[in-house]
Write a protein that holds these residues in place. Structure first.
Motif: not given
Length: 251
Positions: A55-62, A109-116, A127-131, A136-140
């Motif tokens: 719970p404590e880490i889950a409450a952290w800001p980015l 989803y959660g693709g990091g650098s997008g290598l996969m 295929s597209a990647s989003y992490d 951070r500039a992209l919204q779902v």
């Protein structure tokens, strides 16, 4: 009475299970141990669905995740992150669907650098990647909808499992499927027992640990069904699309 540790999956009352040092990492499975940090990280366990969380880490800001977990040292904590895992996952998907890419839009989803995703594109995939941490500039809501969504080694990192499910559901096209990997906690985490499981590693950001029941509960929250291929490989879906029928057999 208030619920101090509400379960992020089913909303039930979790109870504290155990405490581990923040520097507990998955590399301990390979015999590599970090020096103790002295920072205690408590994990709570839901008796209803079996979900275990920090719970404590889950409450952290980015910014705190960036400072303490996903920093310049992360590649040493998770050496497969940059190259081996995305390369192997791309090869597994290509093998799963044969020589011809499936006629669908795919999102990693959660693709990091997008290598996969780039490797899949070289094999003819759309295929597209989003992490959410990297892009951070992209919204779902700007991404559109996809017939196939993959999320490999993502679920255990998210602080809010229901929000993840909501995001994935909003990205999923009608009749689409979500393929994901995360190691099941069944048989590894028990009430009134110490949390020694190697996968429960806060230094890797493993703050959400799923039982099979908790994944089924999460699927129901999104109006989908849960399917299990193995202890580590899973799917959320409504109906089985023709292009993926060979994966699900008689489901």
């Amino acid at each position: 009475m208030t619920n101090p540790f509400p379960c992020p999956v089913c909303g039930g009352a979790s109870a504290l299970l155990d405490v581990v040092d923040f520097n507990k990492s998955c590399e301990e499975l390979r015999g590599v141990f970090l020096p103790l940090s002295g920072a205690p990280i408590y994990y709570a366990l839901c008796p209803g669905c079996g979900f275990c969380h920090a719970p404590e880490i889950a409450a952290w800001p980015l910014e705190e995740f960036e400072r303490w977990i996903y920093n310049d040292d992360y590649a040493a904590i998770d050496p497969d992150y940059l190259q081996a895992r995305p390369t192997n996952n791309a090869a597994s998907l290509v093998a799963m669907f044969g020589d011809r890419a499936p006629p669908v839009r795919h999102l990693d989803y959660g693709g990091g650098s997008g290598l996969m995703s780039r490797l899949l594109a070289e094999s003819g995939w759309r295929s597209a990647s989003y992490d959410p941490f990297v892009d951070r500039a992209l919204q779902v809501g700007e991404l559109g909808r996809f017939d196939l969504i993959t999320a490999f080694e993502v679920f255990e990192h998210v602080p809010d499992a229901r929000r993840l499910m909501d995001d994935l559901r909003s990205l999923l096209a009608p009749g689409g499927i979500i393929l994901f990997s995360t190691l099941l906690s069944d048989g590894h985490i028990q009430p009134k027992q110490r949390l020694t499981w190697w996968y429960a590693s806060p230094r890797n950001g493993h703050i959400s640990l799923y039982s099979q029941e908790s994944l089924a509960t999460l699927a129901a929250h999104g109006g989908l069904r849960y399917a299990r291929f193995s202890e580590v490989f899973h799917a959320f879906l409504d109906t089985v699309p023709p292009w993926a029928a060979h994966l699900f057999g008689g489901l």
